[in-house]
Design a protein around this motif. Structure first.
Motif, PDB file in Angstrom:
ATOM      1  N   PRO A   1       0.840  -1.202   0.000  1.00 35.39           N
ATOM      2  CA  PRO A   1       0.000   0.000   0.000  1.00 35.39           C
ATOM      3  C   PRO A   1       0.875   1.253   0.000  1.00 35.39           C
ATOM      4  N   ASN A   2       0.256   2.365  -0.310  1.00 35.88           N
ATOM      5  CA  ASN A   2       0.952   3.637  -0.263  1.00 35.88           C
ATOM      6  C   ASN A   2       0.211   4.551   0.702  1.00 35.88           C
ATOM      7  N   PRO A   3       0.814   4.921   1.822  1.00 30.43           N
ATOM      8  CA  PRO A   3       2.171   4.601   2.246  1.00 30.43           C
ATOM      9  C   PRO A   3       2.239   3.218   2.899  1.00 30.43           C
ATOM     10  N   LEU A   4       3.405   2.591   2.776  1.00 29.00           N
ATOM     11  CA  LEU A   4       3.659   1.323   3.457  1.00 29.00           C
ATOM     12  C   LEU A   4       4.310   1.630   4.792  1.00 29.00           C
ATOM     13  N   PHE A   5       3.682   1.169   5.877  1.00 34.70           N
ATOM     14  CA  PHE A   5       4.251   1.358   7.209  1.00 34.70           C
ATOM     15  C   PHE A   5       5.284   0.269   7.442  1.00 34.70           C
ATOM     16  N   ASP A   6       6.451   0.640   7.951  1.00 36.10           N
ATOM     17  CA  ASP A   6       7.447  -0.382   8.242  1.00 36.10           C
ATOM     18  C   ASP A   6       7.032  -1.165   9.489  1.00 36.10           C
ATOM     19  N   GLU A   7       7.750  -2.238   9.762  1.00 39.53           N
ATOM     20  CA  GLU A   7       7.388  -3.129  10.861  1.00 39.53           C
ATOM     21  C   GLU A   7       7.359  -2.398  12.198  1.00 39.53           C
ATOM     22  N   THR A   8       8.329  -1.533  12.435  1.00 36.71           N
ATOM     23  CA  THR A   8       8.388  -0.811  13.715  1.00 36.71           C
ATOM     24  C   THR A   8       7.162   0.070  13.896  1.00 36.71           C
ATOM     25  N   ARG A   9       6.754   0.740  12.828  1.00 33.10           N
ATOM     26  CA  ARG A   9       5.569   1.593  12.923  1.00 33.10           C
ATOM     27  C   ARG A   9       4.317   0.759  13.168  1.00 33.10           C
ATOM     28  N   MET A  10       4.217  -0.394  12.518  1.00 34.48           N
ATOM     29  CA  MET A  10       3.073  -1.279  12.747  1.00 34.48           C
ATOM     30  C   MET A  10       3.046  -1.745  14.202  1.00 34.48           C
ATOM     31  N   VAL A  11       4.204  -2.072  14.757  1.00 35.31           N
ATOM     32  CA  VAL A  11       4.277  -2.488  16.163  1.00 35.31           C
ATOM     33  C   VAL A  11       3.745  -1.371  17.055  1.00 35.31           C
ATOM     34  N   GLU A  12       4.189  -0.157  16.811  1.00 34.07           N
ATOM     35  CA  GLU A  12       3.746   0.981  17.623  1.00 34.07           C
ATOM     36  C   GLU A  12       2.239   1.187  17.528  1.00 34.07           C
ATOM     37  N   ILE A  13       1.710   1.126  16.318  1.00 32.72           N
ATOM     38  CA  ILE A  13       0.271   1.363  16.115  1.00 32.72           C
ATOM     39  C   ILE A  13      -0.549   0.242  16.752  1.00 32.72           C
ATOM     40  N   ILE A  14      -0.178  -1.008  16.497  1.00 29.32           N
ATOM     41  CA  ILE A  14      -0.951  -2.131  17.043  1.00 29.32           C
ATOM     42  C   ILE A  14      -0.846  -2.161  18.561  1.00 29.32           C
ATOM     43  N   THR A  15       0.323  -1.830  19.107  1.00 29.46           N
ATOM     44  CA  THR A  15       0.467  -1.758  20.566  1.00 29.46           C
ATOM     45  C   THR A  15      -0.500  -0.728  21.128  1.00 29.46           C
TER      46      THR A  15
ATOM     47  N   GLN B   1     -10.095   7.224  16.673  1.00 30.99           N
ATOM     48  CA  GLN B   1      -9.773   8.360  15.816  1.00 30.99           C
ATOM     49  C   GLN B   1      -8.609   9.142  16.419  1.00 30.99           C
ATOM     50  N   GLN B   2      -8.600   9.298  17.740  1.00 32.50           N
ATOM     51  CA  GLN B   2      -7.479   9.960  18.406  1.00 32.50           C
ATOM     52  C   GLN B   2      -6.183   9.182  18.183  1.00 32.50           C
ATOM     53  N   LEU B   3      -6.270   7.869  18.212  1.00 37.21           N
ATOM     54  CA  LEU B   3      -5.099   7.031  17.978  1.00 37.21           C
ATOM     55  C   LEU B   3      -4.577   7.240  16.554  1.00 37.21           C
ATOM     56  N   TYR B   4      -5.464   7.213  15.575  1.00 34.63           N
ATOM     57  CA  TYR B   4      -5.048   7.438  14.185  1.00 34.63           C
ATOM     58  C   TYR B   4      -4.430   8.830  14.032  1.00 34.63           C
ATOM     59  N   ASP B   5      -5.049   9.835  14.637  1.00 34.09           N
ATOM     60  CA  ASP B   5      -4.523  11.199  14.572  1.00 34.09           C
ATOM     61  C   ASP B   5      -3.141  11.277  15.211  1.00 34.09           C
ATOM     62  N   HIS B   6      -2.983  10.622  16.353  1.00 32.29           N
ATOM     63  CA  HIS B   6      -1.693  10.615  17.056  1.00 32.29           C
ATOM     64  C   HIS B   6      -0.583  10.050  16.168  1.00 32.29           C
ATOM     65  N   HIS B   7      -0.902   9.020  15.406  1.00 35.88           N
ATOM     66  CA  HIS B   7       0.085   8.390  14.531  1.00 35.88           C
ATOM     67  C   HIS B   7       0.146   9.029  13.148  1.00 35.88           C
ATOM     68  N   GLY B   8      -0.736  10.005  12.895  1.00 37.04           N
ATOM     69  CA  GLY B   8      -0.720  10.699  11.608  1.00 37.04           C
ATOM     70  C   GLY B   8      -1.148   9.819  10.449  1.00 37.04           C
ATOM     71  N   ILE B   9      -2.116   8.935  10.721  1.00 34.12           N
ATOM     72  CA  ILE B   9      -2.603   8.008   9.706  1.00 34.12           C
ATOM     73  C   ILE B   9      -4.119   8.044   9.663  1.00 34.12           C
ATOM     74  N   THR B  10      -4.674   7.358   8.670  1.00 34.22           N
ATOM     75  CA  THR B  10      -6.125   7.193   8.609  1.00 34.22           C
ATOM     76  C   THR B  10      -6.466   5.730   8.908  1.00 34.22           C
ATOM     77  N   LYS B  11      -7.709   5.516   9.228  1.00 32.41           N
ATOM     78  CA  LYS B  11      -8.199   4.160   9.461  1.00 32.41           C
ATOM     79  C   LYS B  11      -7.983   3.303   8.220  1.00 32.41           C
TER      80      LYS B  11
END
Length: 120
Positions: free
Chosen positions: A30-44, A72-82
């Motif tokens: 996907p664009n953008p592709l989140f790297d593994e570290t970012r996915m860990v942070e978001i899922i955590t 929504q606050q979580l997505y905003d915090h990480h600067g991403i969309t659902k």
């Protein structure tokens, strides 16, 4: 099994089942592709948010009405969309070995947070 490990293990099992049901073609990133570290942070953070909501429900609160707002606050915090997160999760479910690594790191992170909170 403690609660963070149980939640993450359940998420991993679901992701592995989804991966097993997908085709074996090379997944399109996907664009953008989140790297593994970012996915860990978001899922955590997602797991911690779910735990917070579950705790509120167990205490007799009505966290269901706050769920969308919290996420929504979580997505905003990480600067991403659902949608961006969903596309990245779908991408990683087609790469089960990478997803397993991500989820293992999520479990490790949640466990460390639990230990830190147990020892003030």
């Amino acid at each position: 099994m403690n609660k963070p490990t149980h939640i993450a293990a359940t998420a991993l099992a679901i992701a592995m089942l989804l991966a097993a049901c997908t085709d074996n073609d090379k997944p399109k990133a996907p664009n953008p592709l989140f790297d593994e570290t970012r996915m860990v942070e978001i899922i955590t953070d997602m797991e911690l948010t779910e735990a917070k909501l579950n705790f509120a429900n167990e205490r007799g609160g009505s966290a269901d009405s706050l769920k969308d707002s919290y996420f929504q606050q979580l997505y905003d915090h990480h600067g991403i969309t659902k949608e961006q997160f969903a596309k990245n999760l779908e991408y990683y479910t087609k790469k089960p070995e990478v997803l397993e690594t991500i989820m293992s790191r999520v479990i490790d992170t949640l466990t460390q947070k639990q230990i830190q909170n147990s020892n003030p």
